[in-house]
Design a protein around this motif. Structure first.
Motif, PDB file in Angstrom:
ATOM      1  N   SER A 132      19.179   2.312   8.624  1.00 29.51           N
ATOM      2  CA  SER A 132      18.880   1.780   7.298  1.00 29.51           C
ATOM      3  C   SER A 132      19.804   2.378   6.245  1.00 29.51           C
ATOM      4  O   SER A 132      19.748   1.995   5.075  1.00 29.51           O
ATOM      5  N   ARG A 144       7.847   6.912  15.645  1.00 31.67           N
ATOM      6  CA  ARG A 144       7.017   6.295  14.615  1.00 31.67           C
ATOM      7  C   ARG A 144       7.756   5.189  13.865  1.00 31.67           C
ATOM      8  O   ARG A 144       7.159   4.249  13.374  1.00 31.67           O
ATOM      9  N   ASP A 145       9.102   5.313  13.779  1.00 36.59           N
ATOM     10  CA  ASP A 145       9.870   4.276  13.088  1.00 36.59           C
ATOM     11  C   ASP A 145       9.931   2.991  13.906  1.00 36.59           C
ATOM     12  O   ASP A 145       9.767   1.903  13.376  1.00 36.59           O
ATOM     13  N   SER A 146      10.170   3.144  15.200  1.00 37.54           N
ATOM     14  CA  SER A 146      10.395   1.943  16.013  1.00 37.54           C
ATOM     15  C   SER A 146       9.095   1.229  16.361  1.00 37.54           C
ATOM     16  O   SER A 146       9.107   0.116  16.856  1.00 37.54           O
ATOM     17  N   THR A 147       7.961   1.888  16.137  1.00 33.89           N
ATOM     18  CA  THR A 147       6.693   1.288  16.553  1.00 33.89           C
ATOM     19  C   THR A 147       5.791   0.958  15.381  1.00 33.89           C
ATOM     20  O   THR A 147       4.612   0.690  15.547  1.00 33.89           O
ATOM     21  N   ARG A 148       6.353   0.982  14.168  1.00 31.28           N
ATOM     22  CA  ARG A 148       5.542   0.707  12.989  1.00 31.28           C
ATOM     23  C   ARG A 148       4.981  -0.719  13.019  1.00 31.28           C
ATOM     24  O   ARG A 148       3.860  -0.971  12.623  1.00 31.28           O
ATOM     25  N   ARG A 149       5.820  -1.633  13.485  1.00 38.66           N
ATOM     26  CA  ARG A 149       5.402  -3.023  13.524  1.00 38.66           C
ATOM     27  C   ARG A 149       4.336  -3.218  14.592  1.00 38.66           C
ATOM     28  O   ARG A 149       4.422  -2.644  15.685  1.00 38.66           O
ATOM     29  N   LYS A 150       3.318  -3.984  14.270  1.00 34.16           N
ATOM     30  CA  LYS A 150       2.234  -4.212  15.224  1.00 34.16           C
ATOM     31  C   LYS A 150       2.778  -4.860  16.496  1.00 34.16           C
ATOM     32  O   LYS A 150       3.545  -5.805  16.437  1.00 34.16           O
ATOM     33  N   ALA A 180       4.928  -3.659  18.508  1.00 37.29           N
ATOM     34  CA  ALA A 180       6.254  -3.182  18.894  1.00 37.29           C
ATOM     35  C   ALA A 180       6.166  -2.204  20.063  1.00 37.29           C
ATOM     36  O   ALA A 180       6.930  -2.276  21.022  1.00 37.29           O
TER      37      ALA A 180
END
Ligand code: ADP
Ligand code: ZN
Ligand code: ZN
Length: 752
Positions: free
Chosen positions: A475, A529-535, A537
């Motif tokens: 990002s 935690r960043d890569s799995t934030r999206r439900k 994922a």
């Protein structure tokens, strides 16, 4: 109304009202003469509070109060006809409030789903039944000699552990309502809702032989027999077995027997999002109504699950830490999976340990509790050694899979690129060639923990915390992992204007980038935690692993929990050193647990696994014991260090934390607090408590506030807790505490 001469004054209601004050509040009964008898403990009531009105829960009926008569107010109304919390659960909640010194109103109301907290009605589910409380069971029959109707009620209920309905009570002679009301007021009988759903898991022979249950091996059978043998009494067991040794099978088996007898089982797990397996396995084996409680539920879902646990229509209640407060109609068993896991401790607000509370609750309910782990906490190991827990062992992997070999890779002087030594790179390459999967563990998310100017040494630090900003390359942002602060990456050094800014250290993103360059044909996935934030994922990544599509999985400690990766044969731990020298006295324990748990992900299928641990300190004594002799020996060594340092479990701690925008303010409050504690110790000979500090917190500044702490330490629990209550009362009145945010953490898990 003028009371007749000699009549006792109207009883008062002691009520838990949500408020930051550490006490309950006394009220008069409702003024409405048509109001029924005094609301019983566990009933919700609406009360005037300050200038408004609040929903509270009656704790008890009392005759005396310290509040001057003219200041007592009547409650506005009772919300429930019968108690919403049974006496067991209520006394458990009060115990938790006392022990962790958190306001009883917040604890009791916090145990209710939002709708009930707001005063909405409990969805009706079944029929009201009455039963004896434990106090009623113990009651000496002599005491009711002059109250024949109460004696008759008692006799009827004593023969009916499942309770009786109103219509059954109505068969009794005379004023049974009055008798029951009197007995309820004394805490001898209580009402509860019996759900129609209960019949669904009444004793049933077909239970337990449903679907495919693997035959337990000898050790599993022993564990099952031990826990099942303790049914109906409090005993605590620690099931110590390597990952894959079949602990879950043991839980399932004991749960099946428990529910077959019509009792409920509560299963606590660290994180629901990461452990859907246990829920799936329970569902697959036991076609029983289950209540699942975790933070991801909507208010409505939570209310339904809570009500199903409470009225007994859910046979099994599975949940994360706060589920421990859910009422159960017929508790029969408590299971705590991965009992060593730090997430059983709530770190803010009401700071409690769900593991420790589950044990207390099991004792209050008189039922067994089973703690399972491949890496039991040092507390639990010490409790086994002291005979407080019974140790159960599963020493082999259930499916005959081999225990992985563990090797320490000495990084000193070795070629080393983006965190990966040549040896590890070779091992990865070999695995990929064999079509096997690799799991790499990195303890930080993001790209790199430090962004530094190569010309002048400037570092990107958080303006509000004593912490570096973590560089997130994808990002292009700098983020502080301790507060929400975020900013763009500067084009050049803000100090010297040199454009040569470099990323130091390793985060998961950086390791993935480096691996992609080195192994361009491999599919590399990341779990943090960043890569799995999206439900969804996380589930996507896990599915890809299980389908064999992923070749290398890079992740944080999220990966260490509860997953089976049968085709993973190599686990690499990129940096073990952080844990060896952590600021916290539990750092080594956590590191060891993490290493063993991560290692347990390897080779669970038919192929043996291999674990490579990279470190610059291969001779660290605890690391050596761990690798050469295993976790149990590590535990012994670490416990003896704790004993020498008089640290838990060989002492009890309570940590007073304070924070304020100005350092002086926080410290002045803590100094005052220390002086009060010292005064108390000096005037009470029996109280051996030491006040250590105050000192600045290891991370002194966070989100723009200065943080300090004062540690109270005692060899025994009782004197420490004897001090805490009067001390906190004083702290609440301290002038220096007024503009300081402070909190007490009993049995702190983290000193940060
Ligand atoms: P743990 O909870 O200790 O990690 P599990 O209970 O998940 O272990 O067991 C690991 C695997 O071994 C699971 O696939 C489980 O079904 C299987 N298993 C467990 N016990 C037995 C047994 N007695 N016979 C055959 N398979 C078993
Ligand atoms: Zn510079
Ligand atoms: Zn910050």
């Amino acid at each position: 109304m003028i009371p007749p001469p000699g009549a006792s004054p109207p009883r008062l209601l002691r009520i838990a009202v949500p408020s930051p004050l550490r006490r309950a509040f006394d009220y008069l009964p409702a003024e409405d003469p048509r109001a029924p008898a005094l609301p019983l403990p566990g009933t919700r009531v609406r009360v005037p509070f300050g200038r408004g009105s609040r929903v509270g829960v009656v704790l008890e009926q009392v005759d005396h109060t310290d509040v001057p008569r003219q200041r007592l107010k009547p409650i506005t109304s009772a919300i429930d006809e019968t108690p919403i919390l049974d006496t067991h659960t209520l006394s458990f909640l009060r115990w938790a409030s006392d022990y962790f010194h958190h306001p009883v109103g917040e604890v009791v109301l916090g145990a209710l789903p939002a709708a009930l907290r707001a005063g909405k009605p409990l969805p009706a589910s079944g029929e009201t039944r009455w039963r004896l409380t434990p106090a009623g069971q113990r009651l000496d029959g002599e005491r009711l000699r002059r109250a024949p109707r109460q004696a008759a009620v008692r006799e009827l209920l004593a023969g009916q552990p499942g309770g009786v309905t109103r219509s059954e009570l109505a068969d009794l002679e005379g004023d049974w309502r009055g008798a029951v009301a009197k007995m309820a007021a004394r805490g001898w009988v209580e009402a509860f809702e019996e759900s129609v759903g209960v019949q669904k898991f009444a004793p049933d022979e077909s239970l337990g032989v449903q679907k495919s249950w693997p035959a337990p091996n000898e050790e599993q059978q022993e564990a099952i027999d031990a826990v099942w043998g303790a049914r109906g009494e409090f005993r605590s067991f620690v099931l110590d077995g390597v990952t894959g040794s079949g602990k879950t099978e043991v839980y399932l088996s004991v749960i099946a027997r428990t529910v077959a007898e019509g009792r409920q089982a509560m299963v606590l797990i660290p994180e629901i999002g990461l452990t859907p397996q246990i829920v799936a396995r329970l569902r697959e084996r036991l076609s029983l109504p289950m209540a699942v409680l975790h933070s991801g539920l909507s208010d409505g879902e939570r209310l339904r699950a809570w009500a199903a646990a409470r009225d007994g229509s859910a046979a099994v209640v599975v949940g994360t830490r706060s589920a421990v407060f859910t009422p159960l109609a017929r508790p029969g068993l408590f299971v705590i999976d991965e009992e060593h896991d730090g997430s059983f401790k709530q770190q803010d607000g009401f700071r409690y340990s769900a593991r420790d509370l589950a044990i207390v609750r099991a004792r209050q309910c008189g039922v067994p509790v089973l703690l399972g782990s491949a890496t039991p906490s040092l507390e639990s190991l010490n409790n086994i050694a002291g005979g407080r827990h019974e140790g159960l062992r599963l020493s082999r992997r259930a499916e005959g899979a081999l225990v992985p070999t563990v090797e320490v890779l000495d990084l000193r002087g070795q070629p080393f690129e983006e965190g990966i030594s040549q040896k590890l790179a070779n091992a990865i390459e070999h695995c990929l060639g064999e079509g096997e999967q690799v799991l790499l563990f990195v303890n930080r998310r993001g790209y790199a923990p430090i962004l530094i100017c190569h010309a002048c040494g400037w570092q990107a630090d958080c303006a509000r915390c004593d912490a570096h900003m973590v560089y997130h390359r994808a990002s292009g942002r700098l983020r502080c992992h301790h507060c929400a602060a975020e900013r763009g990456v500067p084009d050049a050094c803000p100090e010297c204007a040199d454009p040569d800014l470099r990323a130091l250290g390793l985060g998961t993103q950086r390791v993935v980038d480096a691996l992609r360059e080195r192994f361009p044909d491999a599919r590399i996935d990341r779990v943090d935690r960043d890569s799995t934030r999206r439900k969804g994922a996380l589930q996507g990544v896990l599915d890809a692993i299980h389908a064999g599509e992923t070749n290398i999985l890079v992740g944080t400690q999220m990966l260490a929990k509860g997953h089976h990766f049968p085709n993973v044969t190599l686990v690499g731990i990129l940096d073990a050193d952080g844990g060896l020298f952590g600021a916290d006295f539990r750092a080594a324990e956590r590191m060891a647990q993490l290493l063993v748990q991560v290692a347990g992900r390897a080779g669970r299928g038919q192929r043996p696994g291999r674990v490579l641990i990279q470190t610059h300190h291969p001779d660290h004594p605890l690391l050596r014991v761990l690798v050469r002799e295993g976790y149990r020996h590590f535990g012994e060594a670490a416990l003896s260090e704790r004993r020498q340092a008089a640290l838990p479990p060989f002492s009890c701690l309570a940590l007073l934390r304070a924070e304020a925008p100005q350092r002086e303010r926080a410290m002045a409050f803590l100094e005052d607090a220390r002086a009060r504690a010292q005064q108390f110790v000096d005037t009470h000979e029996s109280v051996h408590v030491q006040a250590l500090g105050p000192v600045p917190a290891p991370m002194e500044r966070r989100a723009g506030r200065f943080r300090g702490q004062l540690l109270l330490q005692s060899d025994e629990r009782a004197p420490l807790h004897g001090l805490l209550s009067p001390w906190l009362e004083e702290l609440e009145t301290l002038k220096s505490g007024r503009r300081v945010r402070w909190s007490l953490d009993v049995d702190p898990q983290e000193m940060l």
